[in-house]
Design a protein around this motif. Sequence first.
Motif, PDB file in Angstrom:
ATOM      1  N   LEU A 223       0.741  -1.294   0.050  1.00 35.70           N
ATOM      2  CA  LEU A 223      -0.024  -0.010   0.095  1.00 35.70           C
ATOM      3  C   LEU A 223       0.665   1.367   0.002  1.00 35.70           C
ATOM      4  N   TRP A 224       2.175   1.234   0.271  1.00 34.60           N
ATOM      5  CA  TRP A 224       3.091   2.266   0.324  1.00 34.60           C
ATOM      6  C   TRP A 224       4.115   2.027  -0.894  1.00 34.60           C
ATOM      7  N   GLU A 225       4.580   1.106  -0.861  1.00 35.67           N
ATOM      8  CA  GLU A 225       5.808   0.770  -1.890  1.00 35.67           C
ATOM      9  C   GLU A 225       5.288   0.806  -3.291  1.00 35.67           C
ATOM     10  N   TYR A 226       4.110   0.293  -3.613  1.00 37.48           N
ATOM     11  CA  TYR A 226       3.313   0.166  -4.938  1.00 37.48           C
ATOM     12  C   TYR A 226       3.288   1.805  -5.551  1.00 37.48           C
ATOM     13  N   PRO A 227       2.742   2.719  -4.762  1.00 33.78           N
ATOM     14  CA  PRO A 227       2.606   3.974  -5.072  1.00 33.78           C
ATOM     15  C   PRO A 227       3.977   4.632  -5.349  1.00 33.78           C
ATOM     16  N   LEU A 228       5.048   4.287  -4.532  1.00 33.29           N
ATOM     17  CA  LEU A 228       6.272   4.751  -4.873  1.00 33.29           C
ATOM     18  C   LEU A 228       7.005   4.127  -5.955  1.00 33.29           C
ATOM     19  N   GLY A 229       6.653   3.343  -6.582  1.00 35.60           N
ATOM     20  CA  GLY A 229       6.928   2.539  -7.895  1.00 35.60           C
ATOM     21  C   GLY A 229       6.450   3.448  -8.854  1.00 35.60           C
ATOM     22  N   GLN A 230       5.022   3.891  -8.800  1.00 34.70           N
ATOM     23  CA  GLN A 230       4.526   4.805  -9.691  1.00 34.70           C
ATOM     24  C   GLN A 230       5.019   6.122  -9.754  1.00 34.70           C
ATOM     25  N   ILE A 231       5.482   6.641  -8.748  1.00 38.68           N
ATOM     26  CA  ILE A 231       6.338   7.997  -8.655  1.00 38.68           C
ATOM     27  C   ILE A 231       7.516   7.606  -9.216  1.00 38.68           C
ATOM     28  N   ALA A 232       8.369   6.658  -8.998  1.00 38.18           N
ATOM     29  CA  ALA A 232       9.627   6.705  -9.726  1.00 38.18           C
ATOM     30  C   ALA A 232       9.474   6.579 -11.212  1.00 38.18           C
ATOM     31  N   GLN A 233       8.426   6.310 -11.812  1.00 41.60           N
ATOM     32  CA  GLN A 233       8.333   6.296 -13.343  1.00 41.60           C
ATOM     33  C   GLN A 233       8.298   7.602 -13.763  1.00 41.60           C
ATOM     34  N   THR A 234       7.815   8.475 -13.029  1.00 35.31           N
ATOM     35  CA  THR A 234       7.885   9.974 -13.535  1.00 35.31           C
ATOM     36  C   THR A 234       8.765  10.922 -12.848  1.00 35.31           C
ATOM     37  N   LYS A 235       9.138  10.766 -11.723  1.00 34.99           N
ATOM     38  CA  LYS A 235      10.336  11.318 -10.983  1.00 34.99           C
ATOM     39  C   LYS A 235      11.734  10.956 -11.041  1.00 34.99           C
ATOM     40  N   GLY A 236      11.836   9.529 -11.318  1.00 36.60           N
ATOM     41  CA  GLY A 236      13.224   9.024 -11.371  1.00 36.60           C
ATOM     42  C   GLY A 236      14.153   9.697 -12.544  1.00 36.60           C
ATOM     43  N   THR A 237      15.370   9.864 -12.365  1.00 36.72           N
ATOM     44  CA  THR A 237      16.239  10.439 -13.151  1.00 36.72           C
ATOM     45  C   THR A 237      17.129   9.496 -13.998  1.00 36.72           C
ATOM     46  N   THR A 238      16.918   8.472 -13.660  1.00 35.91           N
ATOM     47  CA  THR A 238      17.930   7.630 -14.340  1.00 35.91           C
ATOM     48  C   THR A 238      17.103   6.217 -14.860  1.00 35.91           C
ATOM     49  N   PRO A 239      17.553   5.757 -15.926  1.00 38.67           N
ATOM     50  CA  PRO A 239      16.844   4.251 -16.311  1.00 38.67           C
ATOM     51  C   PRO A 239      16.645   3.103 -15.114  1.00 38.67           C
ATOM     52  N   GLU A 240      17.948   3.060 -14.271  1.00 37.84           N
ATOM     53  CA  GLU A 240      17.886   2.057 -13.176  1.00 37.84           C
ATOM     54  C   GLU A 240      16.807   2.541 -12.210  1.00 37.84           C
ATOM     55  N   VAL A 241      16.573   3.639 -12.030  1.00 35.05           N
ATOM     56  CA  VAL A 241      15.690   4.017 -10.788  1.00 35.05           C
ATOM     57  C   VAL A 241      14.306   3.693 -11.379  1.00 35.05           C
ATOM     58  N   LYS A 242      13.908   4.053 -12.611  1.00 31.72           N
ATOM     59  CA  LYS A 242      12.549   3.877 -13.184  1.00 31.72           C
ATOM     60  C   LYS A 242      12.576   2.386 -13.198  1.00 31.72           C
ATOM     61  N   GLU A 243      13.525   1.578 -13.596  1.00 29.02           N
ATOM     62  CA  GLU A 243      13.425   0.032 -13.655  1.00 29.02           C
ATOM     63  C   GLU A 243      13.062  -0.610 -12.283  1.00 29.02           C
ATOM     64  N   ALA A 244      13.634   0.133 -11.101  1.00 30.96           N
ATOM     65  CA  ALA A 244      13.380  -0.190  -9.887  1.00 30.96           C
ATOM     66  C   ALA A 244      11.809  -0.030  -9.578  1.00 30.96           C
ATOM     67  N   GLY A 245      11.477   1.121  -9.934  1.00 30.61           N
ATOM     68  CA  GLY A 245      10.056   1.392  -9.817  1.00 30.61           C
ATOM     69  C   GLY A 245       9.190   0.437 -10.456  1.00 30.61           C
ATOM     70  N   LYS A 246       9.401  -0.115 -11.651  1.00 30.55           N
ATOM     71  CA  LYS A 246       8.691  -0.833 -12.386  1.00 30.55           C
ATOM     72  C   LYS A 246       8.712  -2.318 -11.679  1.00 30.55           C
ATOM     73  N   HIS A 247       9.749  -2.560 -10.977  1.00 32.06           N
ATOM     74  CA  HIS A 247       9.702  -3.869 -10.188  1.00 32.06           C
ATOM     75  C   HIS A 247       8.898  -3.775  -9.057  1.00 32.06           C
ATOM     76  N   LEU A 248       8.985  -2.645  -8.222  1.00 29.31           N
ATOM     77  CA  LEU A 248       7.914  -2.454  -7.097  1.00 29.31           C
ATOM     78  C   LEU A 248       6.539  -2.829  -7.554  1.00 29.31           C
ATOM     79  N   ILE A 249       6.084  -2.016  -8.505  1.00 37.74           N
ATOM     80  CA  ILE A 249       4.777  -2.312  -9.138  1.00 37.74           C
ATOM     81  C   ILE A 249       4.371  -3.666  -9.491  1.00 37.74           C
ATOM     82  N   ASP A 250       5.169  -4.331 -10.211  1.00 38.33           N
ATOM     83  CA  ASP A 250       5.104  -5.678 -10.611  1.00 38.33           C
ATOM     84  C   ASP A 250       4.900  -6.519  -9.293  1.00 38.33           C
ATOM     85  N   GLY A 251       6.042  -6.471  -8.596  1.00 38.53           N
ATOM     86  CA  GLY A 251       6.137  -7.516  -7.448  1.00 38.53           C
ATOM     87  C   GLY A 251       5.048  -7.226  -6.502  1.00 38.53           C
ATOM     88  N   HIS A 252       4.439  -6.056  -6.023  1.00 39.07           N
ATOM     89  CA  HIS A 252       3.725  -5.855  -5.057  1.00 39.07           C
ATOM     90  C   HIS A 252       2.237  -5.815  -5.595  1.00 39.07           C
TER      91      HIS A 252
END
Length: 254
Positions: free
Chosen positions: A60-89
């Motif tokens: 309930l808090w990590e999934y939204p952070l994954g979504q936020i990382a998709q728009t606010k992350g500045t590197t491909p690696e951070v955006k990819e980490a956000g995708k993993h949070l969304i998928d996994g949770h």
Amino acid sequence: MGTLFVGGALTLTLGALAYPSMLGVSQASTAQDRIIAQTQWGPLTEQDRDFVVKVRAAGLWEYPLGQIAQTKGTTPEVKEAGKHLIDGHAALDAACRKIAPMLNITIPNVASPQQVGFVNTIDSSSGQQFDSNFANILRVTHGSIFNAIAKIRSTTKNSLVRSLADMANDTVLDHMTVMEKTGFVNFDQALFMQTTPPKLPATDLTPPAPQPGAPMVVLTPPPNPTSTPLGIPGENNANGGGAAPAAGASPTVG
């Protein structure tokens, strides 16, 4: 301020998150290995129940952070980490919603007050500060819960909880790994935070109980999920409690 908040967030993940007033138990006066129910999948203990609640609350808090990382992350690696949070949770959320009614466990619809504040604090940062806060805090929380999952997996006698622990173990290991791949993790700080979490009041650590009749919040899987759903032989309720899929973390009417 940042250090204190990181520590508080860590405690949120590890704290007991059940609803004692609803379940008729007192967390302070009961042992975590006390059996609270006999089920067809094996005995259910306090720590088994708390684990299911913790996994749900984490999403309930990590999934939204994954979504936020998709728009606010500045590197491909951070955006990819956000995708993993969304998928996994999303997958873990489906598993929790599936087994919670089978085990008569009440799961939250909203993260704890501190968890909500945690997401807001991360979201308020930008640029590389966002990347650093995101990677370090998520690495700390996942590194800590990793040990807790191992304890549940090695001690539970309930086959549903054991299956959830297997799934959670794989997911958390994956999330630790992608956070490390961002290049922003400070390992000295992460180890310190994992081993010296501050103590916070229970009211800050406990998500509110769901309102009677409120629709269940569903964490929607991404278009092309890679996480393997939890399979239960003979289970009939595939989406756990009848809640319809929702966009993001919005509630839906079951």
